[in-house]
Motif scaffolding. Structure first.
Motif, short mmCIF file in Angstrom:
data_model
loop_
_atom_site.label_atom_id
_atom_site.label_comp_id
_atom_site.label_asym_id
_atom_site.label_seq_id
_atom_site.Cartn_x
_atom_site.Cartn_y
_atom_site.Cartn_z
N TRP A 256 0.72 -1.16 -0.14
CA TRP A 256 0.27 0.06 0.04
C TRP A 256 0.85 1.06 -0.08
CZ3 TRP A 256 -5.59 0.49 0.25
CH2 TRP A 256 -6.10 -0.91 0.20
N VAL A 257 0.43 2.41 -0.62
CA VAL A 257 1.09 3.64 -0.58
C VAL A 257 -0.08 4.73 -0.19
CG1 VAL A 257 2.88 3.34 -2.36
CG2 VAL A 257 0.60 3.87 -3.31
N ALA A 258 0.70 5.75 0.45
CA ALA A 258 -0.26 6.71 0.88
C ALA A 258 -0.13 7.70 -0.15
CB ALA A 258 0.45 7.31 2.37
N VAL A 259 -1.05 8.36 -0.80
CA VAL A 259 -1.25 9.36 -1.70
C VAL A 259 -1.83 10.66 -1.55
CG1 VAL A 259 -1.77 10.01 -4.17
CG2 VAL A 259 -1.18 7.43 -3.60
N GLU A 260 -1.07 11.70 -1.57
CA GLU A 260 -1.57 12.88 -1.12
C GLU A 260 -1.37 14.26 -2.31
OE1 GLU A 260 -0.03 14.23 2.43
OE2 GLU A 260 -1.44 16.02 2.52
N THR A 261 -2.38 14.91 -2.70
CA THR A 261 -2.19 15.82 -3.60
C THR A 261 -3.25 16.81 -3.37
OG1 THR A 261 -2.28 16.11 -6.09
CG2 THR A 261 -4.22 14.53 -5.17
N VAL A 262 -3.22 18.18 -4.42
CA VAL A 262 -4.03 19.16 -4.10
C VAL A 262 -4.81 19.30 -5.60
CG1 VAL A 262 -4.05 21.69 -4.03
CG2 VAL A 262 -2.44 20.46 -2.56
N ILE A 263 -6.10 19.36 -5.39
CA ILE A 263 -6.82 19.61 -6.66
C ILE A 263 -8.13 20.69 -6.66
CG2 ILE A 263 -6.59 17.21 -7.31
CD1 ILE A 263 -9.48 16.56 -6.27
N ASP A 264 -8.58 20.75 -7.82
CA ASP A 264 -9.69 22.06 -7.84
C ASP A 264 -10.72 21.28 -6.96
OD1 ASP A 264 -8.09 23.54 -9.24
OD2 ASP A 264 -8.98 23.24 -11.34
N GLU A 265 -11.38 21.99 -5.98
CA GLU A 265 -12.43 21.62 -5.37
C GLU A 265 -13.73 21.09 -6.22
OE1 GLU A 265 -14.30 24.18 -2.75
OE2 GLU A 265 -15.21 22.46 -1.41
N SER A 266 -13.85 21.86 -7.50
CA SER A 266 -14.87 21.38 -8.48
C SER A 266 -14.91 20.18 -8.92
CB SER A 266 -14.93 22.53 -9.69
OG SER A 266 -13.77 22.51 -10.28
N VAL A 267 -13.70 19.48 -9.01
CA VAL A 267 -13.63 18.14 -9.74
C VAL A 267 -13.69 17.13 -8.67
CG1 VAL A 267 -12.40 18.64 -11.79
CG2 VAL A 267 -10.92 18.03 -9.75
N VAL A 268 -13.77 17.26 -7.34
CA VAL A 268 -13.74 16.30 -6.26
C VAL A 268 -14.77 15.49 -6.44
CG1 VAL A 268 -14.14 15.96 -3.67
CG2 VAL A 268 -12.38 17.75 -4.54
N ARG A 269 -16.10 15.80 -6.84
CA ARG A 269 -17.35 15.05 -6.95
C ARG A 269 -17.24 13.88 -8.03
NH1 ARG A 269 -19.69 19.98 -8.24
NH2 ARG A 269 -20.15 19.92 -10.49
N GLU A 270 -16.36 14.31 -9.06
CA GLU A 270 -16.21 13.33 -10.03
C GLU A 270 -15.19 12.36 -9.51
OE1 GLU A 270 -15.07 15.66 -13.66
OE2 GLU A 270 -16.66 16.73 -13.01
N ILE A 271 -14.08 12.79 -8.80
CA ILE A 271 -13.14 11.94 -8.74
C ILE A 271 -13.16 11.10 -7.61
CG2 ILE A 271 -10.57 12.10 -7.76
CD1 ILE A 271 -10.11 14.15 -9.69
N LEU A 272 -13.79 11.38 -6.58
CA LEU A 272 -13.81 10.53 -5.49
C LEU A 272 -14.52 9.13 -5.69
CD1 LEU A 272 -14.75 12.63 -2.20
CD2 LEU A 272 -12.51 11.68 -2.99
N PRO A 273 -15.50 9.05 -6.82
CA PRO A 273 -16.08 7.76 -6.78
C PRO A 273 -15.08 6.87 -7.74
CG PRO A 273 -17.72 9.31 -7.34
CD PRO A 273 -16.51 10.09 -7.27
N LYS A 274 -14.30 7.35 -8.46
CA LYS A 274 -13.36 6.61 -9.32
C LYS A 274 -12.02 6.12 -8.40
CE LYS A 274 -14.16 9.27 -13.55
NZ LYS A 274 -13.55 10.12 -14.43
N LEU A 275 -11.91 7.14 -7.49
CA LEU A 275 -10.90 6.66 -6.49
C LEU A 275 -11.25 5.34 -5.55
CD1 LEU A 275 -9.70 10.09 -4.95
CD2 LEU A 275 -8.54 8.68 -6.69
N LYS A 276 -12.53 5.47 -5.38
CA LYS A 276 -12.96 4.25 -4.59
C LYS A 276 -12.93 2.91 -5.44
CE LYS A 276 -15.63 3.77 -0.73
NZ LYS A 276 -14.94 2.54 -0.50
N GLU A 277 -13.65 3.31 -6.66
CA GLU A 277 -13.45 2.15 -7.74
C GLU A 277 -11.95 1.52 -7.89
OE1 GLU A 277 -15.03 2.91 -11.85
OE2 GLU A 277 -16.67 3.49 -10.75
N LEU A 278 -11.25 2.35 -7.61
CA LEU A 278 -9.63 1.86 -8.10
C LEU A 278 -9.07 1.15 -6.72
CD1 LEU A 278 -7.71 4.86 -9.60
CD2 LEU A 278 -7.84 2.31 -10.59
N GLY A 279 -9.94 1.05 -5.55
CA GLY A 279 -9.40 0.34 -4.29
C GLY A 279 -8.73 1.30 -3.37
#
Ligand SMILES: Nc1ncnc2c1ncn2[C@@H]1O[C@H](COP(=O)(O)OP(=O)(O)OP(=O)(O)O)[C@@H](O)[C@H]1O
Ligand SMILES: O=P(O)(O)OC[C@H]1O[C@H](OP(=O)(O)OP(=O)(O)O)[C@H](O)[C@@H]1O
Ligand SMILES: [Mg+2]
Length: 293
Positions: A256-279
């Motif tokens: 496992w790795v810990a990943v940390e980043t900064v992103i535009d708040e407006s894309v969070v709602r699209e990105i979170l489900p995809k992150l979940k899908e990736l595990g």
């Protein structure tokens, strides 16, 4: 020895509340009581005065203030000789710049600035308007307006030059833009004398750095998660908005790795489900106060 201090002009009017909010985000609490023109601030090195944005540039030029925030538009209008420390990308209601626009009623026959030859224009910005007309070679009578300028066309004047930010006032008054004369953001500026004082200059630059880093953090959030090591590449490929994340190995685990980043708040709602899908697991989103690049 007494504490040195920077005499600072805070703009009263349209920019007052957004400027106080920005200082708050940058780490300073500014308190303006209803009838006092000496706002208090939790920094003994800053001596604030609340003054009209239109006048701050002139008072800095004359040395009454060391430094302050005012619009680029009023610095230009007043020919104030000040040194700009930085542009600050905020406005009254949005993060878009204000625009000074030449405006006529929707149904006016005026289609371009040339059609204003010999006509009358009302504005709060006489210098801005006269210099613009001169650059276009147009002669028109420019008269000063104390405000509420939109109501003056077409009965009193043929056109107006006014500020627009959201465009709401223009729409509400059925007005059409003929030309944009200038764009303006608030600027942090310092006077010539204060700029020669190393302490004052350093203090003003610190304020600039903090205010800009607060603005840079707006609309951005931090994101942290744990991800199976073998999914790191897929994460980068399918989520291009996760640019240059930091990945560090987790203690007691090679998988496992810990990943940390900064992103535009407006894309969070699209990105979170995809992150979940990736595990991804233990995903957290957190607000940011400042980003220093
Ligand atoms: N929506 C906005 N309307 C007016 N000014 C704005 C707006 N957004 C930002 N500003 C900036 O605020 C500064 C002061 O604007 P302005 O000269 O209109 O005075 P004001 O603070 O709005 O007071 P007044 O009530 O006299 O109009 C200018 O530098 C202007 O560019
Ligand atoms: O595009 P908008 O977001 O509608 O902003 C533009 C309006 O804001 C300013 O008016 P202000 O409130 O300063 O009053 P004034 O007309 O008396 O200057 C400006 O003169 C416009 O009327
Ligand atoms: Mg105004």
């Amino acid at each position: 020895m007494s504490t040195p201090s920077l005499k600072f002009g805070l703009p009263k009017g349209s920019l007052q509340d957004p400027t106080v909010d920005l200082f708050k985000q940058a780490g300073w609490n500014v308190y303006v009581s209803s009838r006092s023109y000496r706002p208090s601030i939790n920094d003994d090195e800053i001596d604030m005065r609340l003054l009209r944005a239109q006048e701050i540039g002139r008072y800095i030029h004359e040395g009454f203030l060391d430094c302050g925030i005012t619009g680029k538009d009023w610095i230009y209008e007043n020919n104030a000789e000040v040194e700009v420390i930085c542009d600050l990308a905020y406005s009254r209601a949005t993060s878009r710049p204000t625009r000074w626009v030449l405006v006529v009623p929707e149904e006016s026959p005026i289609k371009s600035v040339e059609d204003l030859e010999g006509k009358r224009i009302a504005t709060e910005g006489i210098g801005i308007t006269e210099r613009y007309l001169a650059s276009k070679g147009v002669n028109a009578k420019v008269e000063f307006s104390w405000g509420a300028t939109e109501v003056k066309v077409p009965e009193l004047v043929d056109a107006i030059v006014d500020i627009t930010e959201t465009g709401n006032s223009l729409r509400a008054n059925n007005l059409r833009i003929v030309d944009t004369i200038m764009e303006s953001y608030p600027q942090l500026v310092i006077g010539k004398e204060a700029a020669k004082d190393p302490w004052k200059r350093a203090k003003a630059e610190t304020i600039g750095l903090m205010l800009r880093s607060a603005l840079d953090a707006r609309g951005k959030v931090g994101l942290k998660m744990n991800l199976p090591q073998n999914k790191l590449q897929s994460l980068l490929e399918c989520l291009p908005s996760l640019r240059l994340p930091t990945a560090s190995t987790l203690a007691n685990s090679d998988e496992w790795v810990a990943v940390e980043t900064v992103i535009d708040e407006s894309v969070v709602r699209e990105i979170l489900p995809k992150l979940k899908e990736l595990g991804a697991e233990g995903i957290i989103e957190y607000p940011l106060n400042k980003i220093i690049g």
